[in-house]
Write an enzyme that holds these catalytic residues in place. Structure first.
Site, PDB file in Angstrom:
ATOM      1  N   TYR A  54      28.978  42.942  39.562  1.00 20.71           N
ATOM      2  CA  TYR A  54      30.341  43.006  40.093  1.00 20.71           C
ATOM      3  C   TYR A  54      30.847  44.447  40.128  1.00 20.71           C
ATOM      4  O   TYR A  54      31.655  44.883  39.304  1.00 20.71           O
ATOM      5  CB  TYR A  54      31.283  42.082  39.303  1.00 20.71           C
ATOM      6  CG  TYR A  54      31.003  40.607  39.532  1.00 20.71           C
ATOM      7  CD1 TYR A  54      30.148  40.181  40.554  1.00 20.71           C
ATOM      8  CD2 TYR A  54      31.587  39.622  38.736  1.00 20.71           C
ATOM      9  CE1 TYR A  54      29.885  38.838  40.766  1.00 20.71           C
ATOM     10  CE2 TYR A  54      31.325  38.280  38.952  1.00 20.71           C
ATOM     11  CZ  TYR A  54      30.468  37.893  39.963  1.00 20.71           C
ATOM     12  OH  TYR A  54      30.211  36.551  40.154  1.00 20.71           O
ATOM     13  N   HIS A 132      21.482  34.812  37.829  1.00 19.83           N
ATOM     14  CA  HIS A 132      22.501  34.778  38.887  1.00 19.83           C
ATOM     15  C   HIS A 132      22.070  34.019  40.146  1.00 19.83           C
ATOM     16  O   HIS A 132      22.815  33.210  40.674  1.00 19.83           O
ATOM     17  CB  HIS A 132      22.889  36.222  39.243  1.00 19.83           C
ATOM     18  CG  HIS A 132      24.260  36.382  39.813  1.00 19.83           C
ATOM     19  ND1 HIS A 132      24.999  37.520  39.658  1.00 19.83           N
ATOM     20  CD2 HIS A 132      25.036  35.551  40.545  1.00 19.83           C
ATOM     21  CE1 HIS A 132      26.165  37.382  40.279  1.00 19.83           C
ATOM     22  NE2 HIS A 132      26.214  36.194  40.821  1.00 19.83           N
ATOM     23  N   PRO A 213      36.059  28.371  43.571  1.00 17.21           N
ATOM     24  CA  PRO A 213      36.611  27.005  43.591  1.00 17.21           C
ATOM     25  C   PRO A 213      37.748  26.826  44.587  1.00 17.21           C
ATOM     26  O   PRO A 213      38.078  25.693  44.944  1.00 17.21           O
ATOM     27  CB  PRO A 213      37.104  26.803  42.148  1.00 17.21           C
ATOM     28  CG  PRO A 213      37.398  28.190  41.672  1.00 17.21           C
ATOM     29  CD  PRO A 213      36.357  29.066  42.303  1.00 17.21           C
TER      30      PRO A 213
HETATM   31  N1  LIG Z   1      27.611  32.738  40.750  1.00 20.47           N
HETATM   32  C1  LIG Z   1      27.822  33.261  41.925  1.00 20.47           C
HETATM   33  O1  LIG Z   1      26.890  33.511  42.724  1.00 20.47           O
HETATM   34  C2  LIG Z   1      29.227  33.566  42.335  1.00 20.47           C
HETATM   35  C3  LIG Z   1      29.524  33.892  43.675  1.00 20.47           C
HETATM   36  C4  LIG Z   1      30.859  34.142  44.015  1.00 20.47           C
HETATM   37  C5  LIG Z   1      31.844  34.060  43.038  1.00 20.47           C
HETATM   38  N2  LIG Z   1      31.512  33.773  41.746  1.00 20.47           N
HETATM   39  C6  LIG Z   1      32.551  33.675  40.691  1.00 20.47           C
HETATM   40  O2  LIG Z   1      33.580  32.819  41.134  1.00 20.47           O
HETATM   41  C7  LIG Z   1      34.835  33.479  40.950  1.00 20.47           C
HETATM   42  C8  LIG Z   1      35.850  32.969  41.922  1.00 20.47           C
HETATM   43  O3  LIG Z   1      35.417  33.130  43.233  1.00 20.47           O
HETATM   44  P1  LIG Z   1      36.210  33.982  44.323  1.00 20.47           P
HETATM   45  O4  LIG Z   1      37.002  35.017  43.630  1.00 20.47           O
HETATM   46  O5  LIG Z   1      35.214  34.332  45.346  1.00 20.47           O
HETATM   47  O6  LIG Z   1      37.118  32.945  45.060  1.00 20.47           O
HETATM   48  P2  LIG Z   1      38.209  31.837  44.727  1.00 20.47           P
HETATM   49  O7  LIG Z   1      38.461  31.733  43.284  1.00 20.47           O
HETATM   50  O8  LIG Z   1      37.805  30.636  45.462  1.00 20.47           O
HETATM   51  O9  LIG Z   1      39.479  32.463  45.470  1.00 20.47           O
HETATM   52  C9  LIG Z   1      40.068  33.643  45.042  1.00 20.47           C
HETATM   53  C10 LIG Z   1      41.250  33.915  45.947  1.00 20.47           C
HETATM   54  O10 LIG Z   1      42.193  32.883  45.786  1.00 20.47           O
HETATM   55  C11 LIG Z   1      43.456  33.432  45.574  1.00 20.47           C
HETATM   56  N3  LIG Z   1      44.125  32.651  44.510  1.00 20.47           N
HETATM   57  C12 LIG Z   1      43.635  32.351  43.297  1.00 20.47           C
HETATM   58  N4  LIG Z   1      44.496  31.567  42.613  1.00 20.47           N
HETATM   59  C13 LIG Z   1      45.552  31.390  43.440  1.00 20.47           C
HETATM   60  C14 LIG Z   1      46.780  30.693  43.314  1.00 20.47           C
HETATM   61  N5  LIG Z   1      47.046  29.981  42.215  1.00 20.47           N
HETATM   62  N6  LIG Z   1      47.639  30.734  44.355  1.00 20.47           N
HETATM   63  C15 LIG Z   1      47.363  31.435  45.475  1.00 20.47           C
HETATM   64  N7  LIG Z   1      46.217  32.114  45.654  1.00 20.47           N
HETATM   65  C16 LIG Z   1      45.325  32.084  44.645  1.00 20.47           C
HETATM   66  C17 LIG Z   1      43.283  34.840  45.097  1.00 20.47           C
HETATM   67  O11 LIG Z   1      44.376  35.528  45.620  1.00 20.47           O
HETATM   68  P3  LIG Z   1      44.849  37.011  45.266  1.00 20.47           P
HETATM   69  O12 LIG Z   1      43.825  37.855  45.933  1.00 20.47           O
HETATM   70  O13 LIG Z   1      46.172  37.084  45.920  1.00 20.47           O
HETATM   71  O14 LIG Z   1      44.892  37.162  43.799  1.00 20.47           O
HETATM   72  C18 LIG Z   1      41.933  35.218  45.620  1.00 20.47           C
HETATM   73  O15 LIG Z   1      42.048  35.951  46.810  1.00 20.47           O
HETATM   74  C19 LIG Z   1      34.478  34.951  41.117  1.00 20.47           C
HETATM   75  O16 LIG Z   1      35.470  35.787  40.612  1.00 20.47           O
HETATM   76  C20 LIG Z   1      33.193  35.028  40.365  1.00 20.47           C
HETATM   77  O17 LIG Z   1      33.451  35.139  38.982  1.00 20.47           O
HETATM   78  C21 LIG Z   1      30.228  33.525  41.390  1.00 20.47           C
END
Ligand SMILES: NC(=O)c1ccc[n+]([C@@H]2O[C@H](COP(=O)([O-])OP(=O)(O)OC[C@H]3O[C@@H](n4cnc5c(N)ncnc54)[C@H](OP(=O)(O)O)[C@@H]3O)[C@@H](O)[C@H]2O)c1
Length: 293
Positions: A54, A132, A213
């Protein structure tokens, strides 16, 4: 209090914080990152998800883990209550000038990076270390054996796999035994293909952690998938993101979510999803809308 669930030997929060947006492209800077993690911890979050990879393509490696370390070191609360998970096997690269994610599942590199992760996090033993993503050039069992070696050497207390199929989860179970506690796969209203692995985890006693999610930090191609969640959200006077997370958590007691956030407000809103109780008919409607039977 944020909803707690058991994951292997850990009692942690079912809603964790996905650290990725704080240190990859388009992040809002180091200070906002620290502030966002502190806000989540102060609100009761006890699960942070980061990874060796990251950081911004071409930038300093492991900035996510370094950010988590600084946030933990400067937080005044009970550090020992917080599960910090990280992952090895990915690194950042460029393809045609655009930032990309590359895989390297060679055992010697996983072992080296696992030790670097512990160092960057400032711990002797990582709470939970995931492999990963499968590397098509390396037999899956060989990569997972490297994670086992890190557990055997005390570099990690427990292990997980990410982006894994049922067959790969079963290989990991046979190599890692009880050390394997979690599977982290993509799952959201716009990505339900992994429901088979979510169910397999329930049957085999593993935690299932939904990544992205909320559908990811980029605008989804099909926003209408969230319309049913918006309509339930109106009834409860909450954000539709809380409804999405509550729906996912209702898919099983073994399910965890790790929403990402760029700022305190969004993660603090997400952490309230554990308090949201959806009626059986609401859950049934959302399942049907997402093609979950
Ligand atoms: N294992 C893997 O291969 C893999 C791949 C991808 C991700 N991940 C993990 O999954 C985590 C989450 O995924 P992600 O960050 O891609 O996407 P996500 O959690 O699906 O979405 C994040 C986005 O949603 C918005 N958000 C979050 N909570 C909210 C709320 N209560 N109200 C309004 N908007 C909200 C955020 O807005 P703001 O920008 O305005 O804060 C952000 O832009 C990552 O941080 C990482 O740790 C793992």
């Amino acid at each position: 209090m944020v909803m707690h669930r058991n994951m292997g030997p850990f009692d942690t929060t079912a809603i964790g914080q996905g650290e990725m947006p704080l240190t990859i492209e388009n992040n809002l800077g180091w200070d906002t990152g620290i502030e966002t993690i502190h806000a989540a911890l102060d609100a009761g979050c006890r699960h942070i998800d980061t990874a060796w990879a990251y950081y911004c393509s071409g930038g300093e490696e492991q900035t996510g883990e370094k950010l988590v370390r600084e946030a933990m070191d400067s937080w005044k609360g009970p550090r020992e209550e917080v599960l910090v998970a990280t992952k090895v096997g990915h690194f950042r690269n460029f393809t045609d000038g655009k930032p990309t994610w590359d895989v390297d599942g060679r055992p010697e590199n996983l072992i080296r990076r696992g030790k670097e992760s512990a160092q960057a996090l400032g711990v002797d033993t990582i709470d939970l270390l995931y492999f990963h993503r499968p590397d098509p050039k390396v037999p899956y069992a060989e990569s997972v054996e490297a994670i086992k070696q890190l557990v055997d050497e005390g570099v990690a207390r427990t292990a997980g796999v990410s982006n894994a199929s049922i067959a790969q989860i079963d290989i990991a179970r046979s190599v890692l035994g009880d050390s394997l506690v979690a599977v982290q796969n993509q799952f959201s209203p716009i990505y339900t293909e992994t429901i088979d692995t979510l169910r397999h985890c329930a049957e085999t006693g593993l935690a299932f952690v939904c990544w992205s999610p909320l559908g990811g930090y980029r605008k989804p191609k099909d926003e209408t998938k969230f319309d049913p969640f918006r309509s339930v959200a109106e009834t409860h006077s909450v954000s539709y993101q809380q409804v999405v997370l509550a729906w996912e958590l209702a898919l099983g007691d073994h399910v965890f979510v790790i929403p990402g956030a760029h700022r305190p407000q969004t993660i603090c809103d997400s952490l309230k999803a554990g308090d949201l109780v959806l009626a059986p008919e609401e859950l049934a409607m959302l399942n049907a809308a997402c093609g979950i039977r």
